[in-house]
Design a protein around this motif. Structure first.
Motif, short mmCIF file in Angstrom:
data_model
loop_
_atom_site.label_atom_id
_atom_site.label_comp_id
_atom_site.label_asym_id
_atom_site.label_seq_id
_atom_site.Cartn_x
_atom_site.Cartn_y
_atom_site.Cartn_z
N LEU C 19 -5.26 -5.31 -2.43
CA LEU C 19 -5.39 -4.37 -1.31
C LEU C 19 -4.04 -3.73 -0.99
O LEU C 19 -3.95 -2.53 -0.73
CB LEU C 19 -5.94 -5.09 -0.07
CG LEU C 19 -7.43 -5.46 -0.14
CD1 LEU C 19 -7.81 -6.34 1.05
CD2 LEU C 19 -8.29 -4.20 -0.14
N ALA C 20 -2.99 -4.53 -1.03
CA ALA C 20 -1.66 -3.99 -0.75
C ALA C 20 -1.29 -2.95 -1.81
O ALA C 20 -0.75 -1.88 -1.51
CB ALA C 20 -0.63 -5.12 -0.71
N ASN C 23 -2.87 0.37 -1.46
CA ASN C 23 -2.43 1.11 -0.27
C ASN C 23 -1.26 2.04 -0.53
O ASN C 23 -0.66 2.58 0.39
CB ASN C 23 -2.10 0.14 0.86
CG ASN C 23 -2.06 0.83 2.21
OD1 ASN C 23 -2.72 1.85 2.41
ND2 ASN C 23 -1.26 0.32 3.12
N GLY C 25 0.28 5.46 -1.54
CA GLY C 25 -0.03 6.89 -1.73
C GLY C 25 -1.40 7.29 -1.22
O GLY C 25 -2.02 6.60 -0.42
N PHE C 26 -1.82 8.44 -1.71
CA PHE C 26 -3.09 9.02 -1.29
C PHE C 26 -4.13 8.81 -2.39
O PHE C 26 -3.80 8.66 -3.56
CB PHE C 26 -2.92 10.54 -1.06
CG PHE C 26 -2.09 10.87 0.14
CD1 PHE C 26 -2.69 11.07 1.38
CD2 PHE C 26 -0.71 11.00 0.04
CE1 PHE C 26 -1.94 11.39 2.50
CE2 PHE C 26 0.06 11.32 1.17
CZ PHE C 26 -0.56 11.51 2.39
N ALA C 27 -5.37 8.84 -2.00
CA ALA C 27 -6.46 8.83 -2.99
C ALA C 27 -7.66 9.50 -2.36
O ALA C 27 -7.92 9.35 -1.16
CB ALA C 27 -6.81 7.40 -3.39
N LEU C 28 -8.40 10.22 -3.16
CA LEU C 28 -9.60 10.86 -2.63
C LEU C 28 -10.57 9.80 -2.15
O LEU C 28 -10.60 8.68 -2.66
CB LEU C 28 -10.26 11.73 -3.71
CG LEU C 28 -9.53 13.06 -3.96
CD1 LEU C 28 -10.25 13.84 -5.07
CD2 LEU C 28 -9.47 13.91 -2.69
N GLY C 29 -11.35 10.16 -1.15
CA GLY C 29 -12.27 9.21 -0.56
C GLY C 29 -13.60 9.12 -1.29
O GLY C 29 -13.82 9.75 -2.33
N TYR C 30 -14.46 8.26 -0.78
CA TYR C 30 -15.87 8.19 -1.18
C TYR C 30 -16.08 7.84 -2.65
O TYR C 30 -17.10 8.21 -3.25
CB TYR C 30 -16.57 9.51 -0.85
CG TYR C 30 -16.44 9.87 0.62
CD1 TYR C 30 -17.09 9.10 1.58
CD2 TYR C 30 -15.64 10.92 1.04
CE1 TYR C 30 -16.96 9.40 2.93
CE2 TYR C 30 -15.51 11.22 2.39
CZ TYR C 30 -16.17 10.46 3.33
OH TYR C 30 -16.04 10.76 4.66
N LEU C 236 -18.29 3.78 1.81
CA LEU C 236 -17.00 3.68 2.50
C LEU C 236 -16.16 4.91 2.22
O LEU C 236 -16.10 5.39 1.09
CB LEU C 236 -16.28 2.42 2.05
CG LEU C 236 -16.97 1.13 2.52
CD1 LEU C 236 -16.36 -0.08 1.84
CD2 LEU C 236 -16.88 0.99 4.03
N SER C 237 -15.50 5.42 3.24
CA SER C 237 -14.67 6.62 3.04
C SER C 237 -13.40 6.26 2.26
O SER C 237 -13.10 6.90 1.26
CB SER C 237 -14.37 7.29 4.38
OG SER C 237 -13.80 6.38 5.28
N LYS C 238 -12.68 5.27 2.70
CA LYS C 238 -11.49 4.86 1.94
C LYS C 238 -11.95 3.86 0.88
O LYS C 238 -11.64 2.66 0.94
CB LYS C 238 -10.44 4.28 2.88
CG LYS C 238 -9.89 5.33 3.85
CD LYS C 238 -8.77 4.78 4.72
CE LYS C 238 -8.20 5.89 5.62
NZ LYS C 238 -7.21 5.35 6.61
N ARG C 240 -11.29 3.31 -2.12
CA ARG C 240 -10.41 2.61 -3.06
C ARG C 240 -10.19 1.15 -2.66
O ARG C 240 -9.91 0.30 -3.51
CB ARG C 240 -9.06 3.32 -3.13
CG ARG C 240 -8.36 3.46 -1.78
CD ARG C 240 -6.94 3.97 -1.95
NE ARG C 240 -6.55 4.83 -0.83
CZ ARG C 240 -5.31 5.20 -0.59
NH1 ARG C 240 -4.33 4.78 -1.37
NH2 ARG C 240 -5.03 5.99 0.43
N PHE C 241 -10.36 0.85 -1.35
CA PHE C 241 -10.07 -0.52 -0.92
C PHE C 241 -11.19 -1.49 -1.26
O PHE C 241 -10.95 -2.65 -1.54
CB PHE C 241 -9.73 -0.54 0.57
CG PHE C 241 -8.45 0.18 0.88
CD1 PHE C 241 -7.23 -0.40 0.56
CD2 PHE C 241 -8.45 1.45 1.45
CE1 PHE C 241 -6.04 0.27 0.82
CE2 PHE C 241 -7.27 2.13 1.70
CZ PHE C 241 -6.05 1.53 1.39
#
Lengths: 344, 344, 344, 344
Positions: C19-20, C23, C25-30, C236-238, C240-241
């Motif tokens: 998870l860390a 976290n 940078g950025f990543a597209l959601g969904y 989930l929107s984020k 990637r987690f």
């Protein structure tokens, strides 16, 4: 010798006549007509109190709408495992209720007992949010799918249990008349006075063309039902014709006279079969007779033109047949059937 | 002078006679009867192909069951913003469809145009998973709520757009007969030959007591509909009686004769009002006339016994009234109404 | 001594680390991110075929979405009467499925047997439209709610029955890792090679924070699932987690190592209790031990800090307790519990 | 230069730290843990009254569960035509609500106005059973999809209208913090004191991993919500982790500090674009900037690594782009983007 179902009967002549009378002139649709107003009053009279009445064209619709109205989506409806709502409505209560759950309980003679209900409701670990559904309604069929009937004291005991657990008591009265005709009580006695909260009152099997009523004994509980019925596709536009059926059915106790005839035919059939050595497997209390017959006899009866359903098989391999009488059943048919059975 | 709705009319005598005939003897329930078989064949003949037929007692039920059957829960049904399914069915399509979404589009004269539909379907950013619903059906009303009708070429254009986007074309034919009677085409021309996939065929407004049919032009698409109808509370037990209504309605083109009468009465009413200075606001193409009348005239007409609904108001504050004719409307009623309007 | 549930455990350190890492940078959601793509490939590798993967945050969501996707609203899901879907999900399958019906069957050791399933499916009079629901899915839990597991041959027998009746085989794998770790087979062997069509693959109980996957072994059957998940509130929107959790769970067979530890702790607990005279009531095959203890001993254990649920009562009045181990359970906890049990 | 969505940002370090802390030891699942209790108290403090709190993993779930809970199936939810619930949730409110209907209204700057709402609610002929749906809720987004915010007086005016028509006021607060940070009022002022009945309080976009809360300002209205959340698949088993996110988000007003940063970055971006000749098309009031750019400039920006969505086109053919800032956005990114825009 048509004992397949009370649905195979036609429409009582008094009801046909009422339809013809209702066909005079214009009337506003959707229940805004005089006949509908009269039927509502008739039901209030019948039940000796203000009731809210919603006419619908099918028994499945009546049951599903009624149960959906008193059960949140996360609620459970406890019923007999052979109940029409559990077995024969293709999941209508689950659909109308937004995914409610039917909890099906065993019971001799097609009836739910207070002991069984008490044990199930009392199993607290199996109920309640967030993980478990919540008991929301108990539904009994009067008469039952086995052709038996609940006595008033039995209904009261079930109602007390339901209410003690926050649940509503629903009665599926597709054969309400057949049941009431057998008991020496009033319609009020058999329903709200014994704790019934909402009733599916059937006329179709009793002699109408297609007319059922959802009755709320506390009219305030009907709030929203008008919208529910409409969006359920169950609000008839030319509503005067369903009202006319129901009016004629109730008028002069026609419904009870028709039911008494059907019941009498069932008694005669049950007695005859008993004499032929085929004592009915469940008490004959309404207009249905269940008897265990040898398969060969079933074949013979059907070959002779008798119509009935093979319901189940008993332990010894005999066929349990269901024989349903109606207002249209004649003594001759019954006698002919019994004679064939006696001949074996 | 009852122009409130075609639902205020009664039942055509030929249909009452058919109900009486159907009431002879016994018949299996739930559609397992001879009349139902005959009606199914009649519909195949009418549409010149094999079709799957499901009779149901209400138009709302027909529309909602049909749309639910061709639309996944995450689907959208595109329709005119005044469509019956969007406005007058209390959310039945949304309920039966498990939460489908109606996308309501504008259109002159109560009709959806290919341009509007094309623009909406073509807005690709607004469609598709995971975030957006998916176009699943286009629904048009023939005749429309404004009493207008789609020409075959218009239907075909809408069908082509729908199909190009993977959507089904549904036709709400509560007044199918009124529309067809006006066009010089066959029932097949106006439906599947033009691209209609599923039809709600109405008989109630046309003169039946309560009988509608969901017609799938590709019978394979009806798979599962039998269960859907039953759990929707829309399968009648004494099914022969709904079938008998429909048989009589179709027999000898009774339905078209009744529709032609209603349409002729609407024409006469529209012409009369135009002569009185109240040219109908939309073309009179079926059995409805919409006219903008001064409020005082409305009051006077209603005081004289005319029944109709005040539909809307126009920009100048006049009342747009809806006047519906039926098979039961008489020329005398129409003339009396027109005379009152002329008197102002 | 926390044996209340594997849900009471925390998150495995490897998953926290993932998870860390996710976290940064950025990543597209969904789900439009790299981690999600990698997880999808990992599942294809694990199952040795192309699969469609949908990550969701809860096991109830996974089961309900999966079942709704393979079952029409008029379908039935046959399952063990103690199944999580039947008892512990507050009617989620019924809700997501638009009113589907769960048909609950008995079975020793928490498992459905082919004989029971065959008998129920074979009772043809109780199935099919219009009156009855249709068998649409069979759902088994691997491991079961009783902590037992199905052997591959058992799964295959159930799959063959399901398929022969047109039904889909669903596996609730909330404890899939615990089951697989016990059998000397591959993930493919235990699923699609044995006939499983859709799987709820659980990671949360195994050591994730909140991550489950619905796996369709035939990706074409996943058509529409993207919309279903979104409108079910389970996308989930984020994203990637959740993907990062699952990636770490699968990476280097962490999930199987964690499961083996939990299973070993259950074995040790079961053996210890057996030595103390409390032989587990069901075979200890995954990470759950059920034992019948005197009520006084339960009180004593809980007073000493042990956490567990009282599941049921046996015929002699003893309490059947459920003891669940997890990746976080220590041998010391187990030994302390056993010592207290031995001391009586 | 990632302006695609606040969902593309990661998780605030304080929240990651809270997750690590929550991972110590065991805790009961499903919300029966200390962190959850503390979060509930924090929300009561924040809103200066007793509130009922339900944590869920997605904003779509929060909105759909909240709306379903305050709307009967035959109810309508009135909202802006661009509302997230209407456009971006794939029909989730319709699904969770059992077929509710969203009535979508126009409004400048992405906001519903009291005048528009009043006119629609006042059109009495279009509301109410049996034929029409019933206004049950009004839903507003704070901040709106256009990045604008409602002032307290605007909220109050909408609330008064909603309540006068028996409807509930729901606020979609996916960007609640961004809105509140801009107004010089308390959380109570912006919600229940202005008439909001139920709130979807978002943390995910603001900096959490996946944590939203449904807040009922009258806790009695939450009755049954525990079951609804569970059967909606939205009750997390290891609930302490969602609670830990929310606790850290609220702690020391972290949420407002993060929101202020995002808002400041949006201001800077909006100002810079205005200086470049691209004045935002809607007021920049939260963390979103919408600007009309030439298509060629869009291409250039994206080629340079900028990420954003092309939202719409304006009348002159320019692309309306949506630029979303987050707690993670840096001034450097903003400046670089503006410089590119200025260069044209």
């Amino acid at each position: 010798m048509n004992f397949a179902s009370d649905n195979t009967a036609g429409v009582a002549p008094q009801i046909m006549a009422a339809l013809a009378r209702a066909n005079e002139g214009f009337a506003l649709g959707y229940g805004n007509d005089d006949v509908t107003r009269r039927v509502e009053r008739k039901f209030c009279d019948l039940f000796e109190r203000d009731v809210a009445v919603f006419l619908v064209p099918t028994g499945t619709g009546a049951n599903a709408l009624a149960l959906a109205h008193v059960t949140p989506p996360w609620g459970a409806v406890l019923c007999h495992q052979n109940a029409h709502i559990a077995v024969d409505e293709c999941g209508a209560p689950e659909f109308f209720g937004g995914g409610i759950k039917l909890v099906e309980l065993p019971g001799d003679n097609g009836k739910l007992t207070a002991d069984t209900l008490k044990a199930r409701l009392g199993n607290k670990a199996s109920w309640g949010p967030p993980h478990h559904v919540t008991p929301a309604a108990v539904s009994i069929s009067q008469a039952s799918e086995a052709g038996t009937i609940y006595r008033v004291a039995e209904i009261r005991a079930l109602a007390e249990l339901a209410h003690a657990h926050g649940a509503t008591l629903h009665m599926d009265g597709a054969r309400f008349g057949n049941a009431l005709a057998r008991l020496n009580v009033s319609a009020a006695d058999m329903t709200w006075k014994a704790g019934v909260d909402v009733l599916s009152f059937g006329a179709t099997k009793g002699g109408a063309m297609g007319a059922e009523a959802v009755i709320f004994f506390d009219p305030e509980r009907a709030d929203g039902m008008s919208a529910r019925r409409k969006r359920g596709g169950a609000l008839l536009s030319k509503h005067r014709f369903i009202a006319a059926q129901m009016e004629a059915f109730l008028d002069g106790d026609l419904w009870l006279r028709l039911a008494r005839h059907a019941n009498a035919m069932a008694d005669r059939l049950g007695d005859g079969l008993a004499q032929a050595g085929f004592t009915p497997v469940w008490p004959v209390e309404a207009n249905e007779v269940f008897a265990a017959l040898p398969a060969a006899l079933c074949d013979k009866l059907q070959a002779a033109g008798a119509m009935f359903y093979r319901w189940d098989a008993d332990a010894s391999g005999r066929v349990i047949v269901r024989l349903v009488t109606s207002f249209q059943t004649t003594a001759e048919e019954v006698e002919r059937f019994v004679a064939l059975a006696k001949a074996g």
